[in-house]
Write an enzyme that holds these catalytic residues in place. Structure first.
Site, PDB file in Angstrom:
ATOM      1  N   GLU A   1     -43.170 -38.291  18.658  1.00 34.36           N
ATOM      2  CA  GLU A   1     -42.786 -39.638  18.240  1.00 34.36           C
ATOM      3  C   GLU A   1     -43.727 -40.147  17.151  1.00 34.36           C
ATOM      4  OE1 GLU A   1     -40.890 -41.827  17.471  1.00 34.36           O
ATOM      5  OE2 GLU A   1     -40.380 -43.035  19.233  1.00 34.36           O
TER       6      GLU A   1
ATOM      7  N   HIS B   1     -34.134 -38.366  23.636  1.00 33.22           N
ATOM      8  CA  HIS B   1     -34.474 -38.324  25.057  1.00 33.22           C
ATOM      9  C   HIS B   1     -33.698 -39.390  25.828  1.00 33.22           C
ATOM     10  CE1 HIS B   1     -36.882 -42.023  24.858  1.00 33.22           C
ATOM     11  NE2 HIS B   1     -37.355 -41.563  23.710  1.00 33.22           N
TER      12      HIS B   1
END
Length: 249
Positions: free
Chosen positions: A97, A8
């Site tokens: 994550e 990201h």
């Protein structure tokens, strides 16, 4: 098969850890700079695909983590990619994550130790005795846990790729993308321990065939802020929100 691993873009949490406390890890947005980084990464992938022989061209299938910063990064990629280049676009919770448990909002070891002294000492012993890869933060996941769930995700990717050439982009996080590379290329634990997370919006390309083997390269390294740009585009993408630095006193 081509596998584009995209981390990201820069998030508010990357420039100030207080963002994790304000939003929660799953809901930390990109900065405006981070969205620009992710769009640039999409342009790099588009250029790479355009340069492929037309006879071997396959649409790009995109997978992404459900966290806000990865969803926004996926949107930026889609803006940069020609519509006819894109196949399925799918979310998978296995790409989220790493869960740091009690330490999710606290990345400073001194503060972790101060707030959770017993848990921190236990975690420190685990890291010393078993290694960082296997040690779970209190109420969280180890890197080995992340690698295990990523291996499950890759079973879906490889099943989809059995019938033809396949182009895949995975928009994920630093630890999860490294776990993808580790599993896909059969890297040892030592490799994971020695490797670093990719930078925000960096692209790692894994390319090859099962019979001939796969190679990996850093296809794109996103631009960092240059001197004089430190204060630019620091607000949250899509909202007039920023995290103010701590002040003395």
């Amino acid at each position: 098969m081509r596998l584009f691993l995209v981390r990201h873009g820069e998030s508010l949490g990357n420039i100030n850890e207080r963002a994790y406390r304000q939003f929660g890890d799953h809901n930390v947005p990109l900065t405006q700079w981070g969205y620009r980084q992710a769009a640039e990464a999409g342009g790099v992938i588009a250029s790479y695909l355009k340069a492929l022989p037309s006879s071997g061209f396959q649409k790009l299938h995109i997978w992404y983590s459900p966290f806000l910063r990865t969803r926004q990064s996926k949107d930026a990629l889609l803006e940069a990619l020609p519509e006819n280049f894109v196949g399925d676009v799918r979310e998978d919770y296995l790409l989220r994550e790493q869960d740091f448990g009690l330490f999710t909002e606290i990345y400073d070891h001194a503060e972790q130790k101060q707030k959770f002294p017993e848990e921190f000492e236990k975690w420190a012993r685990l890291r010393s005795n078993s290694g960082k890869f296997y040690a779970r933060p209190p109420d969280g996941e180890s890197r080995a846990d992340v690698a295990q769930r990523v291996r499950l995700f890759l079973q879906t990717v490889m099943r989809d790729a059995e019938s033809s050439d396949h182009n895949v982009a995975i928009v994920g996080h630093g630890v999860t993308n490294r776990a993808v590379e580790m599993n896909f290329l059969h890297r040892p634990v030592e490799w994971f321990e020695r490797s670093d997370n990719p930078g925000n919006a960096d692209i790692t390309l894994i390319e090859g065939t099962r019979s001939q083997g796969y190679e990996t390269i850093l296809l794109h390294q996103a631009a960092d802020r240059q001197p004089g740009q430190e204060g630019q585009l620091r607000n949250a993408y899509g909202a007039d929100v920023t995290i103010t630095p701590k002040t003395g006193g």
